[in-house]
Design a protein around this motif. Structure first.
Motif, PDB file in Angstrom:
ATOM      1  N   GLN A  65      53.677  11.820  86.605  1.00  0.00           N
ATOM      2  CA  GLN A  65      53.280  12.450  87.864  1.00  0.00           C
ATOM      3  C   GLN A  65      53.715  11.569  89.027  1.00  0.00           C
ATOM      4  O   GLN A  65      53.365  10.390  89.087  1.00  0.00           O
ATOM      5  CB  GLN A  65      51.766  12.658  87.904  1.00  0.00           C
ATOM      6  N   ALA A  66      54.492  12.118  89.951  1.00  0.00           N
ATOM      7  CA  ALA A  66      55.025  11.360  91.077  1.00  0.00           C
ATOM      8  C   ALA A  66      54.353  11.783  92.374  1.00  0.00           C
ATOM      9  O   ALA A  66      54.161  12.978  92.623  1.00  0.00           O
ATOM     10  CB  ALA A  66      56.529  11.548  91.179  1.00  0.00           C
ATOM     11  N   GLU A  67      54.028  10.795  93.214  1.00  0.00           N
ATOM     12  CA  GLU A  67      53.432  11.062  94.519  1.00  0.00           C
ATOM     13  C   GLU A  67      54.017  10.098  95.546  1.00  0.00           C
ATOM     14  O   GLU A  67      53.973   8.882  95.366  1.00  0.00           O
ATOM     15  CB  GLU A  67      51.918  10.884  94.473  1.00  0.00           C
ATOM     16  N   GLN A  68      54.574  10.643  96.623  1.00  0.00           N
ATOM     17  CA  GLN A  68      55.072   9.782  97.693  1.00  0.00           C
ATOM     18  C   GLN A  68      53.894   9.277  98.502  1.00  0.00           C
ATOM     19  O   GLN A  68      53.082  10.061  99.009  1.00  0.00           O
ATOM     20  CB  GLN A  68      56.040  10.548  98.596  1.00  0.00           C
ATOM     21  N   VAL A  69      53.789   7.953  98.644  1.00  0.00           N
ATOM     22  CA  VAL A  69      52.637   7.368  99.329  1.00  0.00           C
ATOM     23  C   VAL A  69      52.990   6.797 100.692  1.00  0.00           C
ATOM     24  O   VAL A  69      52.091   6.533 101.511  1.00  0.00           O
ATOM     25  CB  VAL A  69      51.971   6.288  98.465  1.00  0.00           C
ATOM     26  N   ALA A  70      54.276   6.589 100.981  1.00  0.00           N
ATOM     27  CA  ALA A  70      54.659   6.037 102.278  1.00  0.00           C
ATOM     28  C   ALA A  70      56.170   6.112 102.430  1.00  0.00           C
ATOM     29  O   ALA A  70      56.906   6.373 101.478  1.00  0.00           O
ATOM     30  CB  ALA A  70      54.201   4.582 102.412  1.00  0.00           C
ATOM     31  N   VAL A  71      56.612   5.903 103.652  1.00  0.00           N
ATOM     32  CA  VAL A  71      58.029   5.680 103.945  1.00  0.00           C
ATOM     33  C   VAL A  71      58.171   4.212 104.320  1.00  0.00           C
ATOM     34  O   VAL A  71      57.392   3.685 105.121  1.00  0.00           O
ATOM     35  CB  VAL A  71      58.520   6.571 105.101  1.00  0.00           C
ATOM     36  N   LEU A  72      59.143   3.543 103.718  1.00  0.00           N
ATOM     37  CA  LEU A  72      59.384   2.120 103.982  1.00  0.00           C
ATOM     38  C   LEU A  72      60.676   1.936 104.764  1.00  0.00           C
ATOM     39  O   LEU A  72      61.667   2.623 104.501  1.00  0.00           O
ATOM     40  CB  LEU A  72      59.491   1.336 102.671  1.00  0.00           C
ATOM     41  N   HIS A  73      60.641   1.029 105.719  1.00  0.00           N
ATOM     42  CA  HIS A  73      61.867   0.583 106.375  1.00  0.00           C
ATOM     43  C   HIS A  73      62.300  -0.732 105.744  1.00  0.00           C
ATOM     44  O   HIS A  73      61.507  -1.671 105.651  1.00  0.00           O
ATOM     45  CB  HIS A  73      61.641   0.386 107.867  1.00  0.00           C
ATOM     46  N   GLN A  74      63.534  -0.766 105.313  1.00  0.00           N
ATOM     47  CA  GLN A  74      64.118  -2.012 104.823  1.00  0.00           C
ATOM     48  C   GLN A  74      64.804  -2.689 106.004  1.00  0.00           C
ATOM     49  O   GLN A  74      65.654  -2.085 106.668  1.00  0.00           O
ATOM     50  CB  GLN A  74      65.126  -1.741 103.714  1.00  0.00           C
TER      51      GLN A  74
END
Length: 235
Positions: A80-89
């Motif tokens: 089960q996949a859930e996007q928890v945030a957007v990250l800036h590299q």
């Protein structure tokens, strides 16, 4: 093939486990992870059924790992996949001054492990486990014996080292401690011939502003995804 990607930093977890952190990896040729007591991060070499089947076997039922991905992913049944945030590299584009020296900055080691975990639990800089400090060099600042700020190195990739776990106790914020620690780490990383980089949540504007002032620029945006094994079956 260990690097079938456009740039090594586009897959930092896989790249680390395929190069300088290969001794910390669990898994095979298609899916790999760090030891859970070190880091929750894992990666697949490609978004294919075979890779997800191998990834499935790396987790116990109910266990969760974290991946970062450029694009949406579709794991197999049983995951089960859930996007928890957007990250800036962000990558350092200006070298730290060779004259950077801070007598208050201390090297941390296994004797400081419990205090490091306590500080990370309070300040919540991102995933930090009992053995995270073993991933690289960690430094800190103490006040009256108490660890009040720290930062360290997480993923090590050929040519790049990630700065992570930058955190300060609430009552000591606003004193420039985070910037001091990052500058010391940058100097050490660059002295070894590597380029510093880091990841920060896209909604953490205060941190992004600090890193920009220190000479970092946003290179890429990633999805931070939590993946949980939900069943025994994998097909």
């Amino acid at each position: 093939m260990d690097h079938p990607f456009q740039h090594i930093l586009d897959t930092p977890i896989w790249s680390a486990l395929a190069t300088r952190h290969g001794n910390f990896r669990q898994g095979g040729s298609l899916a790999r992870r760090y030891c859970p007591e070190m880091s929750p991060f894992a990666a697949v070499v490609s978004d294919t059924t075979a890779a997800w089947q191998e990834f499935h076997q790396l987790l116990q039922p109910g266990e969760q790992a974290r991946l970062i991905a450029l694009n949406p992913i579709e794991p197999i049944r049983g995951l089960q996949a859930e996007q928890v945030a957007v990250l800036h590299q962000m990558v350092a584009t200006i070298r730290a001054s060779d004259s950077v020296h801070d007598a208050a900055v201390l090297r941390l080691n296994h004797l400081d492990a419990e205090e490091m975990l306590e500080l990370a639990t309070e300040a919540k800089p991102g995933p930090f486990a009992r053995r995270t400090y073993q991933m690289g060099n960690y430094i800190g600042i103490r006040d009256r014996g108490q660890l009040i700020a720290m930062a360290g190195e997480r993923m090590h990739i050929d040519g790049y080292v990630e700065i992570s776990a930058v955190c300060v106790r609430d009552e000591y914020r606003g004193q420039g401690l985070a910037g001091r620690l990052v500058n010391v780490l940058r100097r050490d990383i660059e002295a070894r011939g590597d380029t510093p980089f880091l990841h920060v949540r896209s909604n953490n504007q205060a941190a992004i502003g600090l890193y920009e002032r220190l000479g970092f620029e946003v290179r890429q945006a990633f999805r931070l995804i939590a993946i949980k094994r939900t069943s025994i079956g994998s097909v």
